[in-house]
Design an enzyme around this catalytic site. Structure first.
Site, PDB file in Angstrom:
ATOM      1  N   ARG A   1      -7.777   5.664   8.314  1.00  0.00           N
ATOM      2  CA  ARG A   1      -6.566   4.826   8.283  1.00  0.00           C
ATOM      3  C   ARG A   1      -6.649   3.822   9.432  1.00  0.00           C
ATOM      4  O   ARG A   1      -5.963   3.959  10.443  1.00  0.00           O
ATOM      5  CB  ARG A   1      -5.300   5.692   8.408  1.00  0.00           C
ATOM      6  CG  ARG A   1      -5.139   6.784   7.372  1.00  0.00           C
ATOM      7  CD  ARG A   1      -4.756   6.297   6.005  1.00  0.00           C
ATOM      8  NE  ARG A   1      -3.391   5.849   5.875  1.00  0.00           N
ATOM      9  CZ  ARG A   1      -2.381   6.620   5.472  1.00  0.00           C
ATOM     10  NH1 ARG A   1      -2.593   7.876   5.201  1.00  0.00           N
ATOM     11  NH2 ARG A   1      -1.166   6.119   5.343  1.00  0.00           N
TER      12      ARG A   1
ATOM     13  N   CYS B   1      -6.764  10.552   8.239  1.00  0.00           N
ATOM     14  CA  CYS B   1      -5.954  11.634   7.721  1.00  0.00           C
ATOM     15  C   CYS B   1      -6.653  12.140   6.467  1.00  0.00           C
ATOM     16  O   CYS B   1      -7.754  11.715   6.155  1.00  0.00           O
ATOM     17  CB  CYS B   1      -4.533  11.185   7.411  1.00  0.00           C
ATOM     18  SG  CYS B   1      -4.410  10.217   5.926  1.00  0.00           S
TER      19      CYS B   1
ATOM     20  N   ASP C   1       0.854   6.744  -4.315  1.00  0.00           N
ATOM     21  CA  ASP C   1       1.619   7.942  -3.951  1.00  0.00           C
ATOM     22  C   ASP C   1       2.130   8.723  -5.160  1.00  0.00           C
ATOM     23  O   ASP C   1       2.748   9.774  -5.003  1.00  0.00           O
ATOM     24  CB  ASP C   1       2.801   7.560  -3.042  1.00  0.00           C
ATOM     25  CG  ASP C   1       2.352   7.261  -1.613  1.00  0.00           C
ATOM     26  OD1 ASP C   1       1.165   7.476  -1.304  1.00  0.00           O
ATOM     27  OD2 ASP C   1       3.181   6.803  -0.807  1.00  0.00           O
TER      28      ASP C   1
ATOM     29  N   ARG D   1       7.007  17.329   4.677  1.00  0.00           N
ATOM     30  CA  ARG D   1       6.960  16.003   5.302  1.00  0.00           C
ATOM     31  C   ARG D   1       7.669  14.954   4.436  1.00  0.00           C
ATOM     32  O   ARG D   1       8.096  13.926   4.946  1.00  0.00           O
ATOM     33  CB  ARG D   1       5.500  15.560   5.511  1.00  0.00           C
ATOM     34  CG  ARG D   1       4.787  16.308   6.620  1.00  0.00           C
ATOM     35  CD  ARG D   1       3.406  15.725   6.858  1.00  0.00           C
ATOM     36  NE  ARG D   1       3.504  14.288   7.086  1.00  0.00           N
ATOM     37  CZ  ARG D   1       2.468  13.463   7.163  1.00  0.00           C
ATOM     38  NH1 ARG D   1       1.239  13.936   7.034  1.00  0.00           N
ATOM     39  NH2 ARG D   1       2.635  12.175   7.368  1.00  0.00           N
TER      40      ARG D   1
ATOM     41  N   LYS E   1      11.537   7.987   2.452  1.00  0.00           N
ATOM     42  CA  LYS E   1      10.767   8.220   3.675  1.00  0.00           C
ATOM     43  C   LYS E   1      10.137   6.925   4.182  1.00  0.00           C
ATOM     44  O   LYS E   1      10.245   6.586   5.359  1.00  0.00           O
ATOM     45  CB  LYS E   1       9.665   9.255   3.378  1.00  0.00           C
ATOM     46  CG  LYS E   1       8.619   9.383   4.455  1.00  0.00           C
ATOM     47  CD  LYS E   1       7.630  10.483   4.146  1.00  0.00           C
ATOM     48  CE  LYS E   1       6.388  10.024   3.416  1.00  0.00           C
ATOM     49  NZ  LYS E   1       5.486   9.148   4.187  1.00  0.00           N
ATOM     50  N   ASN E   2       9.495   6.192   3.274  1.00  0.00           N
ATOM     51  CA  ASN E   2       8.718   5.031   3.706  1.00  0.00           C
ATOM     52  C   ASN E   2       9.579   3.823   4.074  1.00  0.00           C
ATOM     53  O   ASN E   2       9.064   2.835   4.598  1.00  0.00           O
ATOM     54  CB  ASN E   2       7.695   4.646   2.637  1.00  0.00           C
ATOM     55  CG  ASN E   2       6.579   5.672   2.548  1.00  0.00           C
ATOM     56  OD1 ASN E   2       6.519   6.602   3.356  1.00  0.00           O
ATOM     57  ND2 ASN E   2       5.705   5.510   1.565  1.00  0.00           N
TER      58      ASN E   2
ATOM     59  N   VAL F   1      -3.938  -6.315   1.093  1.00  0.00           N
ATOM     60  CA  VAL F   1      -2.520  -5.931   1.134  1.00  0.00           C
ATOM     61  C   VAL F   1      -2.359  -4.634   1.927  1.00  0.00           C
ATOM     62  O   VAL F   1      -3.000  -3.635   1.620  1.00  0.00           O
ATOM     63  CB  VAL F   1      -1.986  -5.730  -0.305  1.00  0.00           C
ATOM     64  CG1 VAL F   1      -0.530  -5.283  -0.268  1.00  0.00           C
ATOM     65  CG2 VAL F   1      -2.128  -7.013  -1.095  1.00  0.00           C
ATOM     66  N   SER F   2      -1.522  -4.682   2.944  1.00  0.00           N
ATOM     67  CA  SER F   2      -1.260  -3.474   3.738  1.00  0.00           C
ATOM     68  C   SER F   2       0.234  -3.338   3.998  1.00  0.00           C
ATOM     69  O   SER F   2       0.865  -4.241   4.561  1.00  0.00           O
ATOM     70  CB  SER F   2      -2.015  -3.543   5.075  1.00  0.00           C
ATOM     71  OG  SER F   2      -1.437  -2.646   6.012  1.00  0.00           O
ATOM     72  N   VAL F   3       0.768  -2.208   3.591  1.00  0.00           N
ATOM     73  CA  VAL F   3       2.190  -1.918   3.824  1.00  0.00           C
ATOM     74  C   VAL F   3       2.453  -1.881   5.332  1.00  0.00           C
ATOM     75  O   VAL F   3       3.350  -2.541   5.849  1.00  0.00           O
ATOM     76  CB  VAL F   3       2.564  -0.562   3.165  1.00  0.00           C
ATOM     77  CG1 VAL F   3       3.956  -0.108   3.578  1.00  0.00           C
ATOM     78  CG2 VAL F   3       2.463  -0.670   1.651  1.00  0.00           C
TER      79      VAL F   3
ATOM     80  N   ILE G   1      -6.745   2.479  -3.528  1.00  0.00           N
ATOM     81  CA  ILE G   1      -6.151   2.277  -2.195  1.00  0.00           C
ATOM     82  C   ILE G   1      -6.801   3.179  -1.140  1.00  0.00           C
ATOM     83  O   ILE G   1      -7.154   2.726  -0.060  1.00  0.00           O
ATOM     84  CB  ILE G   1      -4.621   2.536  -2.214  1.00  0.00           C
ATOM     85  CG1 ILE G   1      -3.938   1.812  -3.375  1.00  0.00           C
ATOM     86  CG2 ILE G   1      -3.998   2.190  -0.858  1.00  0.00           C
ATOM     87  CD1 ILE G   1      -3.755   0.339  -3.231  1.00  0.00           C
TER      88      ILE G   1
HETATM   89  C1  UD1 Z   1       1.851   3.159   3.262  1.00  0.00           C
HETATM   90  C2  UD1 Z   1       2.687   4.338   2.877  1.00  0.00           C
HETATM   91  C3  UD1 Z   1       1.852   5.341   2.089  1.00  0.00           C
HETATM   92  C4  UD1 Z   1       1.219   4.647   0.891  1.00  0.00           C
HETATM   93  C5  UD1 Z   1       0.457   3.402   1.332  1.00  0.00           C
HETATM   94  C6  UD1 Z   1      -0.077   2.590   0.167  1.00  0.00           C
HETATM   95  C7  UD1 Z   1       4.314   4.536   4.624  1.00  0.00           C
HETATM   96  C8  UD1 Z   1       4.821   5.303   5.785  1.00  0.00           C
HETATM   97  N1  UD1 Z   1       3.194   4.975   4.062  1.00  0.00           N
HETATM   98  O1  UD1 Z   1       0.805   3.619   4.109  1.00  0.00           O
HETATM   99  O2  UD1 Z   1       2.726   6.387   1.652  1.00  0.00           O
HETATM  100  O3  UD1 Z   1       0.326   5.546   0.267  1.00  0.00           O
HETATM  101  O4  UD1 Z   1       1.322   2.541   2.090  1.00  0.00           O
HETATM  102  O5  UD1 Z   1       0.938   2.248  -0.696  1.00  0.00           O
HETATM  103  O6  UD1 Z   1       4.919   3.578   4.189  1.00  0.00           O
HETATM  104  N2  UD1 Z   1      -5.985  -0.804   5.828  1.00  0.00           N
HETATM  105  C9  UD1 Z   1      -6.983  -1.341   6.630  1.00  0.00           C
HETATM  106  N3  UD1 Z   1      -6.633  -1.845   7.857  1.00  0.00           N
HETATM  107  C10 UD1 Z   1      -5.340  -1.845   8.310  1.00  0.00           C
HETATM  108  C11 UD1 Z   1      -4.336  -1.300   7.495  1.00  0.00           C
HETATM  109  C12 UD1 Z   1      -4.696  -0.781   6.246  1.00  0.00           C
HETATM  110  O7  UD1 Z   1      -8.146  -1.364   6.257  1.00  0.00           O
HETATM  111  O8  UD1 Z   1      -5.090  -2.314   9.433  1.00  0.00           O
HETATM  112  C13 UD1 Z   1      -6.341  -0.232   4.507  1.00  0.00           C
HETATM  113  C14 UD1 Z   1      -6.059   1.275   4.438  1.00  0.00           C
HETATM  114  O9  UD1 Z   1      -7.118   2.033   4.935  1.00  0.00           O
HETATM  115  C15 UD1 Z   1      -5.830   1.489   2.965  1.00  0.00           C
HETATM  116  C16 UD1 Z   1      -5.181   0.169   2.515  1.00  0.00           C
HETATM  117  O10 UD1 Z   1      -5.489  -0.790   3.520  1.00  0.00           O
HETATM  118  O11 UD1 Z   1      -7.062   1.631   2.312  1.00  0.00           O
HETATM  119  C17 UD1 Z   1      -3.685   0.239   2.329  1.00  0.00           C
HETATM  120  O12 UD1 Z   1      -3.100   0.777   3.492  1.00  0.00           O
HETATM  121  P1  UD1 Z   1      -1.587   0.474   3.885  1.00  0.00           P
HETATM  122  O13 UD1 Z   1      -0.915  -0.267   2.778  1.00  0.00           O
HETATM  123  O14 UD1 Z   1      -1.547  -0.126   5.231  1.00  0.00           O
HETATM  124  O15 UD1 Z   1      -0.966   1.947   3.928  1.00  0.00           O
HETATM  125  P2  UD1 Z   1      -0.005   2.584   5.005  1.00  0.00           P
HETATM  126  O16 UD1 Z   1       0.954   1.555   5.524  1.00  0.00           O
HETATM  127  O17 UD1 Z   1      -0.802   3.359   5.979  1.00  0.00           O
END
Ligand code: UD1
Length: 428
Positions: free
Chosen positions: A124, A119, A307, A399, A23-24, A164-166, A329
């Site tokens: 988020r 969510c 996850d 989902r 999915k991701n 770190v942000s995915v 996280i």
């Molecule tokens: C992705 C995955 C999700 C997984 C998560 C962490 C997808 C579709 N979803 O979510 O399944 O649980 O990675 O491995 O790939 N953050 C900020 N500011 C930002 C972006 C993120 O503060 O602009 C924070 C978030 O609130 C969270 C952390 O950073 O606490 C990690 O978030 P992120 O890695 O971005 O997760 P997603 O990409 O939303």
């Protein structure tokens, strides 16, 4: 009407399964098709509701999307884009919708995407994404619930992510593929799904170095073309089923599956006294009692995936002794805890920690799935529990888990889906 899963637990699961496409990885790859001048052909596309929502968002933008769910094949054609605005009602249904922003900005010079909002896992925010777009020369504002970005031409920049942000790594990488000059992204997420997206972008003509590391170097190109790609296997789905072997004392093999991507879980399973066999393209887990207690902290890849947090806690409810998990996280990933307690688990959540005191067995009960992975955890608990477990909130499970009942039935599980009218009490 709401779908429910009814499980008669206590059957050891045995057999071999293939994991669906991730999915991701699939969601951002679908979004990246906006960048292509030419047709994109994807294989191993999972038939899950998040993929259908992304397809719908892309169609509204003007991408032609043809999905053959049985074959797992999707064709996407972005030659006739008609708007750069992604509507609220669809975007709010899943966080990954924001993945369309980077590609829209790069291809069309503008994008308006509804704020994805919070969510059930907690807030988020998308501030890292917004900062990255600004560093590439875009003007970005938040107005009327939308993030509005525009540029007269993105230019390469140096971006150091504060954490770190995915999502921010994916969006910045996609935007930078067509920015003028070189972009350096530092502090990137290293998840295999990000590498899969990068490999797909390279097939489209992008120039990306450093894949799988914290530093990505992207040389912008003026245009990207169509490409063919097969999505990598879903490590979270595959590992959820492998945990099924442990909680039921069974023996499960996931084929066409790279164990290296799931090393963090597999190492923990070995530490818990379980038998793990990693082949070149499969992973086999044989469940044994006792399950030994563990201490786990979630972390970005290659650390223990958030996850898999609710699913591994489900396993630890049956361990011999006291375990602990720290969630680093997400702020509120503990909504599953009270549901597991209904089945007789001994859990205490406080702050970012959950303490798990192992019990001898779980007993079936009606429960509510609060989110995708918590849903996976409750399915595991139901499979392990004595008697009947009824799971509501199946829309969350749908989902992220393709053909869940069919896959589990092929392993011997007694599980069925029923569409049941709401009970009178539910209607009050
Ligand atoms: C992705 C995955 C999700 C997984 C998560 C962490 C997808 C579709 N979803 O979510 O399944 O649980 O990675 O491995 O790939 N953050 C900020 N500011 C930002 C972006 C993120 O503060 O602009 C924070 C978030 O609130 C969270 C952390 O950073 O606490 C990690 O978030 P992120 O890695 O971005 O997760 P997603 O990409 O939303």
């Amino acid at each position: 009407m709401g779908s429910r899963l009814i499980i008669q637990g206590g059957v050891p699961l045995r057999g071999t399964l293939e994991a669906s496409g991730a999915k991701n990885a699939c969601l951002p790859i679908m979004a990246a098709s906006i960048l292509a001048q030419g047709e994109v052909e994807l294989d191993r596309v999972p038939d899950i509701s998040d993929v259908r929502v992304m397809a719908q968002i892309l169609r509204q933008i003007g991408v032609q999307v043809d999905f053959d769910p049985l074959a797992g094949r999707m064709l996407l054609d972005s030659s006739q884009l008609k708007t750069t605005r992604a509507p609220e009602e669809l975007v709010r249904r899943m966080n990954a919708s924001f993945d369309v922003m980077g590609p829209l900005l790069a291809r069309c010079g503008e994008g308006e995407v509804s704020m994805p909002g919070g969510c059930r896992l907690g807030p988020r925010p998308v501030n890292f994404h917004i900062e990255a777009f600004r560093k590439l020369g875009a003007e970005v504002k938040v107005e009327g619930g939308f993030v509005k970005a525009k540029s007269t031409g993105l230019v390469g920049g140096h971006i150091l992510f504060p954490a770190v942000s995915v999502g921010a790594t994916k969006n910045a990488m996609m935007a930078a593929t067509m920015a003028k000059g070189t972009t350096i992204l530092e502090g990137c997420a290293r998840e295999p799904e990000i590498s899969d997206l990068a490999h797909f972008l390279i097939k489209m003509g992008a120039k990306i170095e450093g894949i799988g590391t914290q530093t990505l170097r992207i040389e912008g190109v003026p245009r990207l073309h169509g490409a063919k790609h097969s999505v990598i296997a879903d490590r979270i789905e595959g590992c959820t089923y492998l945990l099924g072997a442990v909680v039921t004392g069974g023996d499960i093999t996931i084929s066409n599956f790279k164990g290296a991507y799931s090393a963090a879980l597999l190492e923990q399973l070995q530490a818990a006294g379980q038998e793990v066999e990693v082949g070149s393209d499969y992973v086999r887990v044989r469940g044994h009692r006792p399950i030994l207690p563990l201490e786990i902290t979630t972390a970005p890849y290659p650390g223990f995936p958030t996850d898999l947090h609710p699913q591994v806690v489900t396993m630890l409810t049956l361990a011999q002794g006291v375990s602990a998990l720290a969630e680093t996280i997400f702020d509120s990933r503990f909504m599953y805890v009270m549901e597991l307690v209904r089945l007789g688990a001994d859990l205490l959540a406080s702050g970012k920690y959950v303490r798990i005191r192992g019990v001898d067995h779980l007993v079936g009960a009606p429960v509510d799935a609060p989110d995708i992975r918590a849903g996976g955890a409750l399915v595991l608990a139901g499979l392990a529990a004595q008697g009947e477990t009824v799971i509501r909130g199946v829309k969350y499970i749908d989902r992220g888990y393709q053909n869940l009942e069919a896959k589990l039935r092929s392993l011997g599980a007694k599980i069925e889906r029923v569409e049941r009218p709401l009970q009178e009490l539910d209607q009050i």
